[in-house]
Design an enzyme around this catalytic site. Structure first.
Site, PDB file in Angstrom:
ATOM      1  N   GLY A  31       0.495  -1.359   0.137  1.00  0.00           N
ATOM      2  CA  GLY A  31       0.272  -0.050  -0.093  1.00  0.00           C
ATOM      3  C   GLY A  31       1.041   1.184  -0.044  1.00  0.00           C
ATOM      4  O   GLY A  31       0.316   2.349  -0.465  1.00  0.00           O
ATOM      5  N   ASP A  67      -0.863  -3.360  11.818  1.00  0.00           N
ATOM      6  CA  ASP A  67      -1.131  -4.115  10.567  1.00  0.00           C
ATOM      7  C   ASP A  67      -0.562  -5.539  10.749  1.00  0.00           C
ATOM      8  O   ASP A  67       0.383  -6.018   9.688  1.00  0.00           O
ATOM      9  CB  ASP A  67      -0.199  -3.062   9.471  1.00  0.00           C
ATOM     10  N   LYS A  83      12.927  -0.432   0.561  1.00  0.00           N
ATOM     11  CA  LYS A  83      11.476   0.151   0.253  1.00  0.00           C
ATOM     12  C   LYS A  83      11.615   1.425  -0.075  1.00  0.00           C
ATOM     13  O   LYS A  83      12.010   2.357   0.577  1.00  0.00           O
ATOM     14  CB  LYS A  83      10.718  -0.239   1.841  1.00  0.00           C
ATOM     15  N   VAL A 125       9.285  -2.880  -2.819  1.00  0.00           N
ATOM     16  CA  VAL A 125      10.572  -3.262  -2.214  1.00  0.00           C
ATOM     17  C   VAL A 125      11.466  -4.008  -3.235  1.00  0.00           C
ATOM     18  O   VAL A 125      10.944  -4.857  -4.105  1.00  0.00           O
ATOM     19  CB  VAL A 125      10.137  -4.153  -1.246  1.00  0.00           C
ATOM     20  N   GLY A 166       4.572   1.405  -0.712  1.00  0.00           N
ATOM     21  CA  GLY A 166       5.768   1.635  -1.475  1.00  0.00           C
ATOM     22  C   GLY A 166       6.021   0.292  -2.367  1.00  0.00           C
ATOM     23  O   GLY A 166       5.291  -0.938  -2.047  1.00  0.00           O
TER      24      GLY A 166
END
Length: 625
Positions: A308, A423, A327, A312, A310
Site C-alpha cells: 500500500g 498491521d 523499500k 520493495v 511502496g
C-alpha cells in the site's frame, strides 16, 4: 583572459586512492594521465590542452580518484601547483574577456568559483611583493609561463591561491585567501585535472609541470626540467583560463567533471533531503547513489513486491556486499511522510530476533527509502495462498506463529515504550534463511509510554484484521493488535485469506467459517488441507481455538500477548471458549460509528461500506471498486 580556480562537486562511483597521495610531473613525457578531446602530450613533454581548432575542448586527469574526506566528513588538507602558458597561433595582441553576466570585476583577474561561473571571491591578476606587500600586476594574456599555487587547510578551513611569474618563487602573501569549508561541496572521492576549451580565436593552451599532494605541501617543481614552449612569432599574446564560457575562453579546473550539464544531471539525480528531526533518531543514513547501485537502478528484475505504501527491491551494497531490501515509500502525500517517520522512529530502535531489522534509510526529492535486512525466503503469505509452489509443514508454521507472538510481546511489554503495530498479517511476516518468522512493515506503528492511554483516532489497517471497536472509535490498542494476531493465527493454520470470494457467502469470512466448525465440534477440520497427515492435532486445535479467542468481539476477553505465549508453550491451559460467551454475534463486524481516514491495503482494493452482522458477507463481497 580570466583564470578561475573552480571548485565543483563530482559525483563519481569509484574506488578511493590513498588519502596521502602525492605526485609531481616536471614535464609530462612519461606521465600516466587520462586525456580526451583534443588534449595531448607532445613529444617534448608539454601537456597541450587545446590546439589551433575552434570551439573544441580537451581534458587531462590524474587517472585515479582521490579520497578527499576523512571518516567524520571533513575535507583533508591538500596542495597543488602548476605552470601554465597560452601560445596564440596568430602574431597579434588579443584582449582579455570581461563577462558581465558572471559579475566579473574586470578583464584580467583570478576568481574562486564553486558550483558555477560566478566567482565567490576574485582579485585582479598579480602578486604581492615580499618587500612592500603591494600588488604587482600580471597580464594573463602575456603568453609567458606563470605558476599558480592552490592550497587548502583542512583544519583552518582556509583556501589560498597564489600567482607569480615564472622563476620568481612563491610570494609569501596569497593573491586570494578565503575562509571556506569545502566539506559541503566535495564528495569522499574525486578526480583532479584540467579542462580546457577554445572559442572562436585560435589558441593553444599548455601546462608545463604539475605537482599535487594530499595532506601536505605539494613538492616544488624543478623549473629547469620543464619543457620549452614553442616559438610562434615575435609577439605572442593570448587569453587565459575560465571554465565553461562558450565564447573565447579556456578553463583549467582544479577539481573537475566531464561537463556542467553532466554535473547538474548527476546532482539532481542523487540529491538528498535532510531535516532537523532526522538528527534525533539513530538509524544509519545511506547515500542514495549506493542504494541506486545496490538495486541496479531499482530495476524491475530486483523487485521483491509492492504494498500500500511502496515497492520493495532486493539489493547488494557495493562496499560490504551485504544483501538488503530497499523499500521506496511515496511521500507525495502527507500520509506517506507519516509512514516514513513512523518506521524511522519506531523500528529503527527496535531489536528482537523476530522483528525485521531496519538497517537505515535515505531521503531524496520525491522518494523516501528504508533499508532492511534481506529476508531470503520472502513473505509468509506466498507459502499459504493460491496453491503455493512450496508449502510449509506444520512444525514450520507453528514455529513462525510462536516467533511472531514473541515479537509482538516484545513490542507491547518488553520495549521502553508500548508499540502498537496496527498491521499484523501474513504478508507483513518475512521468513529468513531458516524460515524463522519476523514481523516487519512498521509504517502504521504508533508508540506511547507504558501506563498511558494511546491517542490514535483514525482507523488504519487491513480489511479482515480490524477489531470491531477499532472501526467504531478509531482507537488502536494492544488489544486491536491481538485481534489482528487472532486472524493471523487462523490464516496460517487454514491457508486462507481473512476475506475471500466464495460461492457460499457464509464461507467468505475466515473467522465465521472457522467458528462454524467449532460449533459443530469439528474445528480441526478447518485446517489447511495441504498439510496432509503430517501435523500435530493438539497444536492445530490449540492454534485455531486461540485464533477465535484472540478475535473475540469484547476486547477485555482477548488475552494479552504474554498470555498468548503461555498458551502456545502449554504453560497454562486454554480456557473453554463456550465459557467466554463466544458466539456468532461476537465474531462479526459491528457498524463503524465515526469511521474516517480508512487506510485499506487488502489486495482487492475494495471500497466497502460496513453493515450489520446479518449481511456482513454480502456487503463485503458486493462492495464497489
Amino acid at each position: 583572459m580570466l583564470f578561475k580556480a573552480v571548485l565543483l562537486v563530482c559525483l563519481l562511483v569509484c574506488l578511493a586512492a590513498s588519502q596521502d597521495l602525492s605526485f609531481r610531473y616536471n614535464g609530462f613525457r612519461s606521465a600516466n594521465l587520462s586525456v580526451d578531446g583534443i588534449a595531448e602530450i607532445t613529444s617534448s613533454g608539454l601537456l597541450r590542452l587545446t590546439n589551433d581548432t575552434k570551439q573544441e575542448k580537451g581534458h587531462a586527469f590524474f587517472p585515479n580518484p582521490i579520497t578527499f574526506k576523512n571518516t567524520n566528513g571533513s575535507v583533508f588538507t591538500f596542495s597543488t601547483t602548476f605552470v601554465f602558458a597560452i601560445v596564440p597561433e596568430i602574431a597579434m595582441e588579443l584582449d582579455t574577456i570581461y563577462s558581465s553576466e558572471f559579475d566579473d570585476i574586470n578583464d584580467n583577474h583570478v576568481g574562486i568559483d564553486i558550483n558555477g561561473l560566478t566567482s565567490e571571491e576574485s582579485a585582479p591578476a598579480g602578486y604581492h611583493t615580499n618587500s612592500s606587500g603591494r600588488l604587482a600586476n600580471l597580464t594573463l594574456a602575456s603568453s609567458q609561463p606563470m605558476q599558480i599555487w592552490v592550497e587548502y587547510d583542512g583544519t583552518q578551513k582556509q583556501l589560498n591561491i597564489t600567482l607569480a611569474a615564472i622563476n620568481m618563487g612563491k610570494p609569501s602573501i596569497p593573491l586570494l585567501s578565503v575562509a571556506l569549508d569545502l566539506s559541503p561541496y566535495l564528495l569522499d572521492t574525486m578526480y583532479v585535472g584540467f579542462s580546457s576549451s577554445t572559442g572562436s580565436v585560435l589558441t593553444s593552451h599548455y601546462v608545463l609541470g604539475w605537482s599535487y599532494n594530499m595532506n601536505g605541501q605539494a613538492q616544488a617543481l624543478d623549473l629547469a626540467q620543464l619543457p620549452k614552449l614553442p616559438r610562434i612569432g615575435p609577439k605572442e599574446r593570448s587569453k587565459f583560463l575560465t571554465i565553461g564560457v562558450p565564447t573565447i575562453s579556456v578553463s583549467v579546473v582544479f577539481i573537475v567533471i566531464s561537463g556542467l550539464v553532466y554535473f547538474i544531471r548527476r546532482k539532481r539525480k542523487f540529491a538528498e533531503v535532510l531535516e532537523d528531526w532526522e538528527r534525533d533518531y539513530g538509524p544509519h543514513r545511506f547515500k542514495y547513489k549506493d542504494l541506486y547501485i545496490a538495486t541496479k537502478g531499482f530495476r524491475d528484475k530486483e523487485l521483491l513486491g509492492s504494498g500500500g505504501f511502496g515497492r520493495v527491491y532486493r539489493g547488494v551494497l557495493p562496499s560490504s556486499k551485504i544483501e538488503i531490501a530497499v523499500k521506496k515509500v511515496s511521500h507525495e502525500t502527507r500520509q506517506g511522510m507519516k509512514v516514513f517517520v513512523a518506521e524511522i522512529v519506531s523500528i529503527g530502535r527496535l531489536r528482537h530476533r523476530n522483528l525485521v531489522t531496519l538497517l537505515g534509510y535515505c531521503r531524496r526529492k520525491g522518494e523516501l527509502l528504508l533499508v532492511y535486512d534481506y529476508m531470503l525466503n520472502g513473505s509468509l503469505d506466498k507459502y499459504l495462498y493460491d496453491q503455493p509452489r512450496v508449502t510449509l509443514n506444520w512444525s514450520q508454521r507453528f514455529r513462525v506463529i510462536k516467533g511472531v507472538a514473541s515479537g509482538l510481546f516484545y513490542l507491547h511489554e518488553e520495549w521502553e515504550q508500548v508499540v502498537i503495530h496496527r498491521d499484523v498479517k501474513a504478508s507483513n511476516v518475512l521468513l529468513d534463511g531458516e524460515l524463522n518468522g519476523r514481523l516487519g512493515d512498521f509504517g502504521l506503528a504508533r508508540l506511547y509510554d507504558h501506563g498511558t492511554d494511546p491517542q490514535t483516532t483514525h482507523v488504519v489497517g487491513t480489511l479482515g484484521y480490524l477489531a470491531p471497536e477499532h472501526t467504531r472509535t478509531g482507537k488502536a490498542t494492544t488489544k486491536t493488535d491481538v485481534y489482528a494476531f487472532g486472524t493471523f493465527l487462523l490464516e496460517v493454520a487454514c491457508g486462507r485469506r481473512p476475506i475471500e470470494r466464495r460461492e457460499q457467502a457464509e464461507d467468505a469470512i475466515l473467522l465465521d467459517w472457522v467458528f462454524s466448525f467449532w460449533v459443530k465440534g469439528e474445528i480441526i477440520e478447518a485446517r489447511d488441507q495441504n498439510l496432509g497427515p503430517d501435523y500435530i492435532p493438539e497444536e492445530v486445535e490449540l492454534v485455531l481455538k486461540l485464533g477465535l479467542l484472540c478475535s473475540h468481539s469484547v476486547p477485555e476477553v482477548r488475552p494479552s500477548m504474554r498470555q498468548v505465549l503461555q498458551f502456545l508453550d502449554r504453560d497454562i491451559p486454554l480456557p473453554e471458549l463456550s465459557s467466554l460467551g463466544l458466539s456468532a454475534s461476537g465474531l462479526t463486524f459491528a457498524h463503524p460509528e465515526g469511521f474516517s481516514d480508512y487506510a485499506m491495503s487488502y489486495p482487492s482494493s475494495m471500497n466497502m461500506a460496513f453493515s450489520h452482522s446479518s449481511s456482513v458477507a454480502e456487503s463485503l463481497l458486493s462492495g464497489g471498486r
